[in-house]
Design an enzyme around this catalytic site. Structure first.
Site, short mmCIF file in Angstrom:
data_model
loop_
_atom_site.label_atom_id
_atom_site.label_comp_id
_atom_site.label_asym_id
_atom_site.label_seq_id
_atom_site.Cartn_x
_atom_site.Cartn_y
_atom_site.Cartn_z
N GLU A 271 -2.58 11.26 2.96
CA GLU A 271 -3.69 11.18 3.91
C GLU A 271 -3.51 12.42 4.91
O GLU A 271 -2.48 13.07 4.90
CB GLU A 271 -3.77 9.99 4.68
N GLU B 53 0.72 -1.16 0.03
CA GLU B 53 -0.05 -0.08 0.07
C GLU B 53 0.84 1.09 -0.12
O GLU B 53 1.82 1.27 0.66
CB GLU B 53 -0.94 -0.09 1.08
#
Length: 282
Positions: A164, A159
């Site tokens: 974010e 990932e």
């Protein structure tokens, strides 16, 4: 990969779980109007989100993840495929909207879209120009998962969190890498603190440059973090040598930032001007 194949592993996926205090770096002001990538990069895929207001994101490029089981992060929203939660605004932006409303047993709705089965690539420059939402408990992200996640699971698939962001900390973005032996709160990552402004006040370009054995994170053209297999924990494996697909979403609540509170104003919107993917020019 269809949505029905995605949902079982997504329900158990502990994605985007980070240690907020780890690897924070404070940088000077970052301009929000960077130039285009240099001639070494060749554009191979893009979505400029042009179209009439209310149009859903292109089904030729994007798939909706629909559900409200928390996505392995104790998120509070139900992600829908409704235009109320993800649609074009008619001025060249995709808008993902988190709403406070009762829906399928949840108190919030939002959207989560991905390119699985539509577009996947190994290596290159992946970037998006985004204006962030704001408010406690609002958690937008621009990230990628290994296309073999349905076969090997997470974090074995790998990932790459390009961006974010916690809505209660609007001057900080984070880039992270999750893989076997370095996932969840033990990921490899770094935060970028912007002085003199907030990321919800304007658009900014979030990008990674992914090469064999090296990944570099950038905000508005300025690199702030880089990692290689040499930085992995002892015995851990580098799994970033195969295709990944792209994900855009806005979560509400979750174990990375906590729930909204009385100060959080709804609806909240993440606006995406474009997503572009490049390869190294021959």
């Amino acid at each position: 990969m269809t949505r029905l194949r995605l949902l079982p592993w997504l329900a158990a996926l502990c994605t985007l779980a980070c240690d907020p205090a780890a690897n924070r770096s404070i940088k000077p002001d970052v301009p929000n109007t960077p130039g285009q990538p240099g001639p070494e990069w060749q554009l191979v895929w893009q979505d400029e989100f042009d179209g009439p207001a209310g149009t859903p994101p292109s089904p030729e490029r994007w798939v909706h993840d629909v559900g409200g089981h928390g996505w392995g992060n104790e998120q509070l929203e139900f992600d829908t495929d409704r235009p109320e939660n993800a649609s074009l605004d008619g001025t060249g932006n995709l808008v993902i909207t988190a709403r406070k409303e009762s829906y399928s047993g949840r108190n919030y709705t939002s959207a989560r879209i991905n390119t699985s089965g539509r577009f996947e690539q190994t290596y290159g420059r992946f970037e998006a120009r985004i204006q962030q939402p704001v408010g406690r408990g609002i958690w937008p992200a621009f990230w990628m998962l290994g296309a073999n996640v349905g076969e090997v699971g997470w974090p074995e698939c790998g990932e790459i969190d390009i961006m974010e962001y916690r809505g209660q900390l609007p001057a900080i973005t984070r880039g992270s890498l999750h893989g076997p032996g370095y996932s969840g709160g033990n990921n490899l990552g770094s935060e970028f603190v912007v002085s003199g402004g907030k990321l919800n006040e304007d658009f900014h370009v979030y990008a990674v440059e992914w090469e064999p054995n090296r990944i570099r994170w950038l905000l508005d053209g300025k690199a702030f973090f880089e990692t290689t297999p040499a930085r992995l924990p002892a015995g851990a494996r580098w799994v970033f040598d195969k295709p990944h697909f792209i994900i855009l979403n806005v979560a509400v609540g979750g174990n990375y930032l906590g729930p909204p509170d009385s100060t959080t104003v709804f609806p909240q919107q993440m606006k995406v001007d474009y997503v572009r993917v490049y390869t190294r020019a021959p």
